[in-house]
Design a protein around this motif. Sequence first.
Motif, PDB file in Angstrom:
ATOM      1  N   GLN A 152       0.813  -1.214   0.000  1.00  0.00           N
ATOM      2  CA  GLN A 152       0.000   0.000   0.000  1.00  0.00           C
ATOM      3  C   GLN A 152       0.852   1.272   0.000  1.00  0.00           C
ATOM      4  N   ASP A 153       2.138   1.152   0.269  1.00  0.00           N
ATOM      5  CA  ASP A 153       3.032   2.306   0.262  1.00  0.00           C
ATOM      6  C   ASP A 153       3.439   2.723  -1.155  1.00  0.00           C
ATOM      7  N   LYS A 170      -7.768   9.773   1.116  1.00  0.00           N
ATOM      8  CA  LYS A 170      -6.946   9.107   2.130  1.00  0.00           C
ATOM      9  C   LYS A 170      -6.450   7.780   1.562  1.00  0.00           C
ATOM     10  N   TYR A 171      -5.160   7.500   1.784  1.00  0.00           N
ATOM     11  CA  TYR A 171      -4.572   6.234   1.355  1.00  0.00           C
ATOM     12  C   TYR A 171      -4.104   5.476   2.585  1.00  0.00           C
ATOM     13  N   ASP A 172      -4.118   4.163   2.478  1.00  0.00           N
ATOM     14  CA  ASP A 172      -3.651   3.339   3.590  1.00  0.00           C
ATOM     15  C   ASP A 172      -2.139   3.404   3.754  1.00  0.00           C
ATOM     16  N   THR A 174       1.978   4.905   3.132  1.00  0.00           N
ATOM     17  CA  THR A 174       2.803   6.066   3.445  1.00  0.00           C
ATOM     18  C   THR A 174       3.897   6.164   2.377  1.00  0.00           C
TER      19      THR A 174
END
Length: 181
Positions: A152-153, A170-172, A174
């Motif tokens: 997910q990064d 918003k994203y899970d 980083t």
Amino acid sequence: LTEKRSTKYCTNQWFDSAMDFIKAQRAASKPFFTYIATNTPHLPMYPPEDYMKLYEGKVPANVQAFYAMIANFEDNLGRLDQMLKDNGLFDDTIMVSTTDNGGTLGRSVSNGGLRDGKSSHYDGGHRVPCLLRWPGGGINQNVQVKTPTQIQDILPTVLELCDVAPGSTKYDGTSLVPLMR
């Protein structure tokens, strides 16, 4: 809709199609996003015969196809790199290459020193390689990120590299850019 079958090995076909698309985008002066999701080295294991021959007598017979599929995939990555270079796209293309969860068949020969394999809670069950490069953007050094990361990064990382603000979405994940630079 008409079914069209290829006579090529599936991984070769997917890379050929992707490279044709990229070249067409280049000819039209358009940006591109290409996602090549192969089955390599998953079942069924039917690599091209010339790749099987590379491993005859060098690895146990039960993992020859596994290694042959990986060698074919790596050769296709090399062909993609060469096509990007030939078309003046190499430096300005962000390349991400990763796999899914843990080792399977080949781990009996090598699992990079990691304990256990696919579906395990040990490192061999969930740690995978992830390579990201962008020569023109300064991401081409041999940097090892030791901080735990996840698939997910990748999206927030690529968005930051491309100077695309996520806005209110918003994203899970980083962004990994600070760890890579």
